[in-house]
Design an enzyme around this catalytic site. Structure first.
Site, mmCIF file in Angstrom:
data_model
loop_
_atom_site.group_PDB
_atom_site.id
_atom_site.type_symbol
_atom_site.label_atom_id
_atom_site.label_comp_id
_atom_site.label_asym_id
_atom_site.label_seq_id
_atom_site.Cartn_x
_atom_site.Cartn_y
_atom_site.Cartn_z
ATOM 1 N N ARG A 89 20.462 40.663 22.863
ATOM 2 C CA ARG A 89 21.515 39.745 23.216
ATOM 3 C C ARG A 89 20.986 38.552 24.139
ATOM 4 O O ARG A 89 19.909 38.640 24.754
ATOM 5 C CB ARG A 89 22.164 40.908 24.363
ATOM 6 C CG ARG A 89 23.651 40.658 24.393
ATOM 7 C CD ARG A 89 24.097 41.547 25.763
ATOM 8 N NE ARG A 89 25.136 40.545 26.369
ATOM 9 C CZ ARG A 89 26.492 40.529 25.911
ATOM 10 N NH1 ARG A 89 26.708 41.356 24.872
ATOM 11 N NH2 ARG A 89 27.240 39.677 26.227
ATOM 12 N N LEU A 91 21.087 36.160 26.935
ATOM 13 C CA LEU A 91 21.425 36.034 28.106
ATOM 14 C C LEU A 91 21.737 34.763 28.913
ATOM 15 O O LEU A 91 21.127 33.696 28.388
ATOM 16 C CB LEU A 91 20.343 36.685 29.364
ATOM 17 C CG LEU A 91 20.078 38.100 28.979
ATOM 18 C CD1 LEU A 91 18.900 38.821 29.506
ATOM 19 C CD2 LEU A 91 21.214 39.170 29.013
ATOM 20 N N ASN A 105 9.893 37.294 27.990
ATOM 21 C CA ASN A 105 10.132 37.546 26.671
ATOM 22 C C ASN A 105 9.066 37.579 25.826
ATOM 23 O O ASN A 105 8.407 36.816 25.679
ATOM 24 C CB ASN A 105 11.427 36.771 26.088
ATOM 25 C CG ASN A 105 11.882 37.145 24.697
ATOM 26 O OD1 ASN A 105 12.103 38.231 24.525
ATOM 27 N ND2 ASN A 105 12.005 36.174 23.823
ATOM 28 N N HIS A 107 8.245 37.320 21.586
ATOM 29 C CA HIS A 107 8.868 36.930 20.527
ATOM 30 C C HIS A 107 7.869 36.739 19.301
ATOM 31 O O HIS A 107 6.858 36.787 19.276
ATOM 32 C CB HIS A 107 9.331 35.532 20.749
ATOM 33 C CG HIS A 107 10.410 34.995 19.622
ATOM 34 N ND1 HIS A 107 11.479 35.102 19.365
ATOM 35 C CD2 HIS A 107 9.836 34.145 18.455
ATOM 36 C CE1 HIS A 107 11.940 34.705 18.087
ATOM 37 N NE2 HIS A 107 10.828 34.010 17.692
ATOM 38 N N ASP A 143 14.616 31.055 23.460
ATOM 39 C CA ASP A 143 13.607 31.057 22.883
ATOM 40 C C ASP A 143 12.576 29.688 23.201
ATOM 41 O O ASP A 143 12.084 29.231 22.312
ATOM 42 C CB ASP A 143 13.529 31.133 21.160
ATOM 43 C CG ASP A 143 13.843 32.511 20.823
ATOM 44 O OD1 ASP A 143 13.708 33.685 21.852
ATOM 45 O OD2 ASP A 143 14.395 32.884 19.700
HETATM 46 C C1 GAR Z 1 9.730 43.048 18.557
HETATM 47 O O1 GAR Z 1 8.971 42.477 17.506
HETATM 48 C C2 GAR Z 1 10.149 41.451 19.419
HETATM 49 O O2 GAR Z 1 9.383 40.592 19.408
HETATM 50 C C3 GAR Z 1 11.340 41.346 18.744
HETATM 51 O O3 GAR Z 1 12.193 42.503 18.343
HETATM 52 C C4 GAR Z 1 11.254 43.589 17.992
HETATM 53 C C5 GAR Z 1 11.395 44.620 18.826
HETATM 54 O O4 GAR Z 1 10.542 45.835 18.638
HETATM 55 N N1 GAR Z 1 12.239 40.258 19.422
HETATM 56 C C6 GAR Z 1 12.908 39.218 18.808
HETATM 57 O O5 GAR Z 1 12.973 39.166 17.872
HETATM 58 C C7 GAR Z 1 13.636 38.338 19.936
HETATM 59 N N2 GAR Z 1 14.214 37.190 19.344
HETATM 60 P P1 GAR Z 1 10.224 47.080 19.347
HETATM 61 O O6 GAR Z 1 11.930 47.566 19.752
HETATM 62 O O7 GAR Z 1 9.612 48.157 18.622
HETATM 63 O O8 GAR Z 1 9.652 46.693 20.687
#
Ligand code: GAR
Length: 202
Positions: A89, A91, A105, A107, A143
């Site tokens: 989400r 923020l 964060n 990414h 991001d």
């Molecule tokens: C991770 O790869 C994280 O970098 C990504 O979601 C995944 C969560 O994995 N985040 C994004 O894409 C944010 N834009 P997890 O639930 O196994 O930690």
């Protein structure tokens, strides 16, 4: 920086698990927040005896209401540091300003390449030979906050989404705990060139 950490997660929670398993970070995690009540991350938190809180998107009329509710919950627990670990989400400024310099964060790409929610698939579809992981401070622009840590992950000829995501995860699970640890130790600095960890190259 005090040592009270909240982790926000929407999905599997493998990054949350890496944080829980880190001896320098895990004991500092006092709250896991999810926007989805079916997020497996919540089970990981409960198994680690960490308080969980579901703030479902549907419960709030608009984004500012959601953000204010989130800030209230975090402040009520005197949270010092927030880690976004797959929190899907966006923020708004009401949250980002309160936790400026204290919210990280992870990414799954080398930002500014492939922002958004489908970065692993986007990198594969584009045909780049290298992608990677970024840990950055959260700013009002999505991001785009100051980059703290980055590490490349090569894309192999036979990679599909699952194989590439698995290697991206391995790197995330090292970088995110390292970043949170540095933040708890007060070793994160932000200047005009981005963010850095005192005593570490980069
Ligand atoms: C991770 O790869 C994280 O970098 C990504 O979601 C995944 C969560 O994995 N985040 C994004 O894409 C944010 N834009 P997890 O639930 O196994 O930690």
């Amino acid at each position: 920086m005090g040592g009270r950490v909240a982790v926000l997660a929407s999905g599997e929670g493998t990054n949350l698990q890496a944080l829980l398993d880190d001896p320098a970070v895990g004991p500092s995690i006092l709250l896991v927040v999810s926007d989805r009540e079916d997020a497996p991350a919540l089970g990981r938190a409960r198994r680690a005896a960490v308080e969980t809180l579901v703030l479902g998107s549907g419960e709030f009329p608009g984004s500012p209401d959601y953000d204010r509710a989130l800030v209230n919950e975090l402040q009520a627990r005197a949270v010092d540091c927030v880690a976004l670990a797959g929190f899907m989400r966006i923020l708004g400024p009401d949250v980002v300003r309160v936790f400026a310099g204290r919210m990280l964060n992870v990414h799954p790409s080398l930002l500014p390449a492939f922002p958004g929610a489908r970065s692993v698939a986007d990198a594969l579809a584009y045909g780049v030979k290298v992608t990677g992981v970024t840990v950055h401070l959260v700013s009002e622009e999505v991001d785009a906050g100051p980059i703290l840590l980055q590490e490349p992950v090569p894309i192999l000829p036979d990679d599909d989404w699952a194989s590439l995501e698995a290697r991206v995860h391995q790197v995330e699970h090292r970088l995110l705990p390292r970043a949170v640890r540095a933040m708890l130790e007060g070793r994160v600095y932000v200047d005009e060139r981005g963010a850095r960890i005192e005593g570490e190259p980069g």
